[in-house]
Design an enzyme around this catalytic site. Structure first.
Site, PDB file in Angstrom:
ATOM      1  N   CYS A   1     -49.213  19.840  -7.552  1.00 28.90           N
ATOM      2  CA  CYS A   1     -47.929  20.509  -7.792  1.00 28.90           C
ATOM      3  C   CYS A   1     -47.597  21.459  -6.632  1.00 28.90           C
ATOM      4  O   CYS A   1     -48.420  22.312  -6.282  1.00 28.90           O
ATOM      5  CB  CYS A   1     -47.987  21.279  -9.108  1.00 28.90           C
ATOM      6  SG  CYS A   1     -46.533  22.311  -9.379  1.00 28.90           S
TER       7      CYS A   1
ATOM      8  N   LYS B   1      -3.932   9.374  -9.023  1.00 28.69           N
ATOM      9  CA  LYS B   1      -4.260   8.217  -8.192  1.00 28.69           C
ATOM     10  C   LYS B   1      -5.651   7.771  -8.614  1.00 28.69           C
ATOM     11  O   LYS B   1      -6.657   8.391  -8.264  1.00 28.69           O
ATOM     12  CB  LYS B   1      -4.226   8.563  -6.709  1.00 28.69           C
ATOM     13  CG  LYS B   1      -4.469   7.358  -5.819  1.00 28.69           C
ATOM     14  CD  LYS B   1      -4.135   7.665  -4.367  1.00 28.69           C
ATOM     15  CE  LYS B   1      -4.129   6.410  -3.519  1.00 28.69           C
ATOM     16  NZ  LYS B   1      -5.424   5.741  -3.435  1.00 28.69           N
TER      17      LYS B   1
ATOM     18  N   SER C   1       0.873  -1.165   0.000  1.00 29.51           N
ATOM     19  CA  SER C   1       0.000   0.000   0.000  1.00 29.51           C
ATOM     20  C   SER C   1       0.912   1.217   0.000  1.00 29.51           C
ATOM     21  O   SER C   1       2.126   1.107  -0.123  1.00 29.51           O
ATOM     22  CB  SER C   1      -0.950  -0.034   1.177  1.00 29.51           C
ATOM     23  OG  SER C   1      -0.261   0.296   2.333  1.00 29.51           O
TER      24      SER C   1
HETATM   25  S1  IVH Z   1       1.647   2.774  -6.890  1.00 28.61           S
HETATM   26  C1  IVH Z   1       4.239   0.686  -3.927  1.00 28.61           C
HETATM   27  N1  IVH Z   1       0.309   4.337  -8.522  1.00 28.61           N
HETATM   28  O1  IVH Z   1      -3.518   3.321  -4.661  1.00 28.61           O
HETATM   29  C2  IVH Z   1       3.322   1.600  -4.614  1.00 28.61           C
HETATM   30  N2  IVH Z   1      -0.915   3.159  -6.865  1.00 28.61           N
HETATM   31  O2  IVH Z   1      -2.236   2.161  -1.679  1.00 28.61           O
HETATM   32  C3  IVH Z   1       2.173   0.860  -5.133  1.00 28.61           C
HETATM   33  N3  IVH Z   1      -3.327   3.534  -6.957  1.00 28.61           N
HETATM   34  O3  IVH Z   1      -4.624   0.415  -4.005  1.00 28.61           O
HETATM   35  C4  IVH Z   1       1.088   1.671  -5.653  1.00 28.61           C
HETATM   36  N4  IVH Z   1      -3.308   4.908  -8.674  1.00 28.61           N
HETATM   37  O4  IVH Z   1      -4.202   0.495  -6.445  1.00 28.61           O
HETATM   38  C5  IVH Z   1       0.226   3.487  -7.476  1.00 28.61           C
HETATM   39  N5  IVH Z   1      -0.748   5.742 -10.057  1.00 28.61           N
HETATM   40  C6  IVH Z   1      -0.814   4.896  -9.031  1.00 28.61           C
HETATM   41  C7  IVH Z   1      -2.034   4.552  -8.419  1.00 28.61           C
HETATM   42  C8  IVH Z   1      -2.039   3.694  -7.327  1.00 28.61           C
HETATM   43  C9  IVH Z   1      -4.065   4.284  -7.790  1.00 28.61           C
HETATM   44  C10 IVH Z   1      -3.876   2.735  -5.859  1.00 28.61           C
HETATM   45  C11 IVH Z   1      -3.369   1.346  -5.765  1.00 28.61           C
HETATM   46  C12 IVH Z   1      -3.427   1.005  -4.307  1.00 28.61           C
HETATM   47  C13 IVH Z   1      -3.407   2.345  -3.673  1.00 28.61           C
HETATM   48  C14 IVH Z   1      -2.105   2.535  -2.960  1.00 28.61           C
END
Ligand code: IVH
Length: 720
Positions: free
Chosen positions: A447, A121, A82
């Protein structure tokens, strides 16, 4: 630890267990993520203060959820980690991260800025795709980070996930695990929920609507029946690697994260084009701001930006703390879902008389704005969700979709409390007792604005006021519709002014607008002479218009902008259209029986003809004979689909260009589509086009086509 703290600790664990199960296992959350995070952080804080109270089964001690019975468990050879969340949504989020990285790496003050890769993200669920010799052999969920579920069957239904990687110039390593996010686009989500609502209305049991795109995506991925999964349109972005053949065994030798992303893209995996290389904290801050400004316009939900140290040797040097890498951070945006209280349920009347129940809410900050109203769609929806005054509800606002109440949050005491050690009884303090709920919602029978009878036609979900333009609410909406930018474009004639004009009975119908004088306007509240003059000028300017705009502005049911254009082009003059029979109307492209009937009925009403006559008498005019026919009709008879973000044209502009050239713009790709114009982040429509072999071009090719009349090479052999 005090008894109170102990009770709270128990309660938090129970609540978190309960909500984690609803969220991860049943895909049916009852509280917003932000609320879950708050409870989680409260528990973390309590445990940090009292480490002796941490138990191995505490929700803080594992990453994801439980594995469903139906799927095989698979072990991740490289754990799925995570990521640390930076909750400060301002510039500090990026600066704090950069400062930590420089400190850990012992980068001196004087050294140049550290390079980062900033990415959106994506708000979906993490998936690991394993390719062996370029062939997809396994797709797994994150699960607890070490053990996930084998969901290969379902992931295979996603068009954007290649089943085989195309090496091309770049050799695919023997073993390649791709990490990325499965998500659902907002338009796909809205369409799915619409379909679900129709299924429920038609009596389907076991169907439900989804709270948000992420839950819909999670539900689809964890569907035991892949046919159902295939029915739920999913998309995918790759953002990293899991296991990969090492360089000394013939694998690629990457030195930066950006190279990794480029390789993934070259192998045929979708990588977002909003990924950017950022030098130092200041560029991260700028990225965060830019992406935040774009957030509403993106075709998918994001909940923040992710920053990653670009150099892989530095990533290795930074390493991990518990399960979180020190080289990456998630920098959040304000949540798109929040909890608040229902203060009342109003019923609003729209332009066509449609009654919409609207929840009046205690003000709440959602998706970057303060929301006090949220739609409840219709009576069936209110009853299905059983929303009542006094309830705590989850509100969602994402993109330009109007805020909606997605569900009622059950009172906290309905969840199992921690039993007291002595008595075995629940220790819930009265503090948590549910407040009394209001009565079950009922649609009014008359109405709320004009008192006319309300009807619900058989087979329809909507209730309607029968008052027509006698109803001030409908009159106001008709005026606003007439004045909007895409119709007569009367700048300055907004909500508040229309309210005043209608309430003071100065304006009863559209023609009255052109009879307004300076005196009448200046007598209104808050109307300065200057704005009165500006409005009169805007009204004067609006008199010179085009036939399609005028037709659209009349607010005929089922006549949107596109139909108005088709009608204008077909008939060339308003009089010919007004006198057209249903059969003649049916000759117009895309006009079916319902639309034809609506237009015919509209112009059969003497009062509607009178309105048109009066508007003309007031000086409203346009050129007849189809001005659009002047532009060369280079796309005549062709149907195009626009998808993704075009580099220079907005969606509306591109559409206008295509239509002016006689082409038609459709919202979905089918065998009848002649061509797809794709921009950045094009999703399922692009997949569909590829699947059906529909030619795909970019904006530049479209522009060249319109300018020269020479169709792009991709369209060789395509004809209307
Ligand atoms: S990198 C070690 N890049 O965010 C790093 N995660 O807790 C691993 N997520 O559930 C994650 N967009 O699915 C990374 N551009 C992105 C992301 C991303 C969404 C999500 C991922 C995970 C959470 C990270």
């Amino acid at each position: 630890m005090s008894l109170n703290e102990q009770q709270r600790l128990h309660q938090l664990r129970e609540l978190l267990h309960h909500h984690a199960h609803l969220y991860y296992v049943l895909d049916a959350p009852e509280i917003p993520d932000a609320e879950y995070d708050r409870l989680f952080q409260e528990l973390q804080a309590l445990e940090a203060a009292h480490p002796e109270w941490v138990t191995p089964d505490s929700p803080t001690q594992r990453v994801g959820g439980r594995v469903l019975d139906g799927f095989e468990s698979v072990r991740h050879r490289v754990p799925m980690l995570s990521i640390r969340t930076e909750t400060d949504t301002g510039a500090n989020g990026a600066e704090a991260f950069d400062a930590r990285v420089r400190k850990e790496l012992e980068v001196p003050e004087s050294a140049p800025a550290v390079d980062y890769v900033a990415e959106p993200k994506f708000d979906g669920l993490a998936i690991s795709l394993r390719y062996e010799s370029g062939v997809l052999v396994l797709a797994a969920t994150r699960g607890d980070g070490e053990w996930g579920e084998d969901v290969t069957q379902n992931i295979r239904t996603i068009g954007q996930v290649p089943l085989r990687l195309d090496g091309g110039a770049r050799q695919v390593p023997p073993v390649l695990e791709v990490r990325g996010e499965v998500y659902m686009r907002r338009d796909d989500f809205e369409a799915l929920n619409q379909r679900q609502r129709e299924r429920i209305a038609a009596g389907a049991r076991n169907e439900k609507t989804f709270v948000n795109p992420r839950n819909a995506a999670a539900g689809a991925v964890r569907q035991l029946d892949p046919a159902i999964a295939a029915d739920r349109p999913l998309s995918f972005f790759a953002y990293g690697l899991g296991e990969i053949t090492p360089a000394d065994a013939g694998g690629p030798a990457f030195t930066t994260h950006l190279e990794v992303l480029e390789a993934l893209r070259a192998w045929g995996l979708p990588v977002s084009d909003r990924v950017a290389l950022c030098r130092g904290a200041s560029e991260l801050v700028a990225f965060h701001r830019r992406l935040g400004a774009e957030r509403d316009a993106l075709p998918f939900d994001i909940d923040g930006a992710v920053y990653k140290v670009n150099r892989l040797d530095w990533q290795r040097a930074l390493g991990f703390v518990t399960r979180e890498p020190r080289w990456a951070v998630a920098h959040k945006y304000p949540a798109q879902e929040q909890m608040t209280t229902v203060l009342g349920i109003d019923v609003q009347v729209g332009r066509t008389g449609k009654l919409t129940p609207v929840a009046k809410l205690a003000p709440v900050f959602v998706g970057g704005v303060t929301v006090t109203n949220a739609t409840l769609h219709n009576e069936d929806e209110v009853l299905r969700k059983d929303v009542r005054v006094g309830d705590t509800v989850m509100v969602r606002r994402a993109g330009d979709v109007i805020p909606e109440v997605v569900s009622v949050v059950p009172p906290i005491s309905a969840t199992p409390g921690a039993p007291s050690a002595e008595t075995g009884e629940s220790t819930q303090p009265d503090l948590f007792a549910a407040p009394p709920r209001g009565p079950v919602f009922q649609m009014p029978t008359s109405c709320p604005v004009c008192g006319s009878a309300v009807v619900r036609e058989p087979g329809e979900v909507d209730h309607r006021c029968t008052g027509g333009l006698f109803c001030p609410a409908q009159r106001k909406q008709a005026l606003l519709h007439y004045a909007q930018r895409r119709a007569m474009d009367i700048e300055g004639l907004g909500d508040k002014l229309v309210d005043q004009l209608v309430e003071a009975q100065i304006v009863r119908g559209l023609p009255d607008l052109y009879r307004l004088g300076l005196n009448a306007l200046a007598s209104l509240d808050r109307m300065a002479e200057k704005s009165a003059n500006n409005l009169l000028q805007a009204l004067e300017t609006s008199k010179h218009t085009t036939l399609p705009r005028f037709l659209f502005s009349l607010g005929i049911r089922h006549v949107g902008e596109a139909t108005a254009k088709d009608l204008a082009r077909h008939f060339g003059s308003l009089d010919r259209l007004m006198d057209a029979t249903v059969d003649e109307l049916l000759m117009v492209r895309d006009v079916g029986p319902v639309v034809a009937d609506s237009i015919h009925t509209f112009f059969l009403q003497p009062h509607n003809r009178e309105v048109v006559a009066q508007l003309r008498a007031c000086g409203v005019h346009w050129e007849e004979g189809g001005a659009a026919a002047d532009a060369p009709q280079r796309l005549a008879g062709l149907t195009l689909v626009l998808t993704g973000t075009l580099p220079t044209l907005s969606r509306d502009q591109a559409k206008a260009l295509v239509e002016a050239a006689g082409g038609k713009v459709s919202g979905s790709v089918s065998k009848k589509t002649h061509c797809v114009v794709a921009g950045a982040e094009a999703g399922s429509k692009l997949d569909k086009a590829r699947e059906l072999g529909v030619p795909v071009i970019d904006e530049a090719a479209l522009q060249a086509w319109l300018a020269t009349g020479e169709p792009p090479a991709a369209l060789a052999g395509v004809s209307p």
